[in-house]
Design a protein around this motif. Structure first.
Motif, mmCIF file in Angstrom:
data_model
loop_
_atom_site.group_PDB
_atom_site.id
_atom_site.type_symbol
_atom_site.label_atom_id
_atom_site.label_comp_id
_atom_site.label_asym_id
_atom_site.label_seq_id
_atom_site.Cartn_x
_atom_site.Cartn_y
_atom_site.Cartn_z
ATOM 1 N N GLY A 95 0.815 -1.210 0.000
ATOM 2 C CA GLY A 95 0.000 0.000 0.000
ATOM 3 C C GLY A 95 0.847 1.257 0.000
ATOM 4 N N ALA A 136 2.421 1.622 -3.433
ATOM 5 C CA ALA A 136 1.429 2.091 -4.403
ATOM 6 C C ALA A 136 1.171 3.580 -4.236
ATOM 7 N N LEU A 145 -5.717 7.453 -2.314
ATOM 8 C CA LEU A 145 -6.662 6.514 -2.922
ATOM 9 C C LEU A 145 -5.974 5.225 -3.366
ATOM 10 N N ALA A 146 -4.780 5.348 -3.919
ATOM 11 C CA ALA A 146 -4.034 4.166 -4.356
ATOM 12 C C ALA A 146 -3.706 3.268 -3.156
ATOM 13 N N ALA A 189 -5.285 3.141 -0.298
ATOM 14 C CA ALA A 189 -6.539 2.576 0.218
ATOM 15 C C ALA A 189 -7.015 1.414 -0.639
ATOM 16 N N MET A 190 -6.924 1.572 -1.957
ATOM 17 C CA MET A 190 -7.366 0.509 -2.858
ATOM 18 C C MET A 190 -6.515 -0.745 -2.709
ATOM 19 N N VAL A 191 -5.195 -0.564 -2.662
ATOM 20 C CA VAL A 191 -4.311 -1.726 -2.529
ATOM 21 C C VAL A 191 -4.538 -2.422 -1.195
ATOM 22 N N ARG A 192 -4.669 -1.665 -0.130
ATOM 23 C CA ARG A 192 -4.879 -2.277 1.186
ATOM 24 C C ARG A 192 -6.261 -2.906 1.293
ATOM 25 N N TYR A 193 -7.219 -2.383 0.594
ATOM 26 C CA TYR A 193 -8.574 -2.977 0.621
ATOM 27 C C TYR A 193 -8.618 -4.271 -0.188
ATOM 28 N N LEU A 194 -7.953 -4.256 -1.332
ATOM 29 C CA LEU A 194 -8.014 -5.415 -2.225
ATOM 30 C C LEU A 194 -7.078 -6.550 -1.813
#
Length: 103
Positions: free
Chosen positions: A67, A70, A94-95, A97-102
């Motif tokens: 994360g 990213a 946002l990058a 957050a997206m990587v850590r969420y996915l």
């Protein structure tokens, strides 16, 4: 010195950090009011800001989680494309957050 990690202890720590931050910010402005800003001092200030930024970014780039990496890459690319720091920071957040969420 230890502070209990109860809700009151956490609030005390936040209050202490707030006071220290305000003192350093206002203290820096106060001290700099006595310093004459010539080209040499201005160069030092600009260089110091870059040094602090690099000291924060390099450890994250070397040992950061996916994360953090990213966020670093997305922020750098956005800054090169947009030339505006605030949108680049938002894209980096946002990058991450997206990587850590996915993942």
């Amino acid at each position: 010195m230890t502070i209990e990690t109860s809700p009151a202890g956490v609030l005390a720590l936040i209050a202490i950090m707030t006071v220290v931050t305000l003192l350093t910010r206002f203290g820096g402005v106060y001290v700099m009011s006595f310093v004459r800003i010539n080209p040499r001092v201005e160069s030092f200030i600009n260089t110091m800001a870059s040094s602090v930024l690099i000291a924060i970014i390099v450890p994250m780039a070397v040992g950061g989680d996916p994360g953090a990496l990213a966020a670093l890459v997305a922020t750098a690319v956005a800054m090169l494309v947009l030339h505006k720091p605030l949108p680049a920071i938002a894209i980096g957040l946002l990058a991450a957050a997206m990587v850590r969420y996915l993942f």
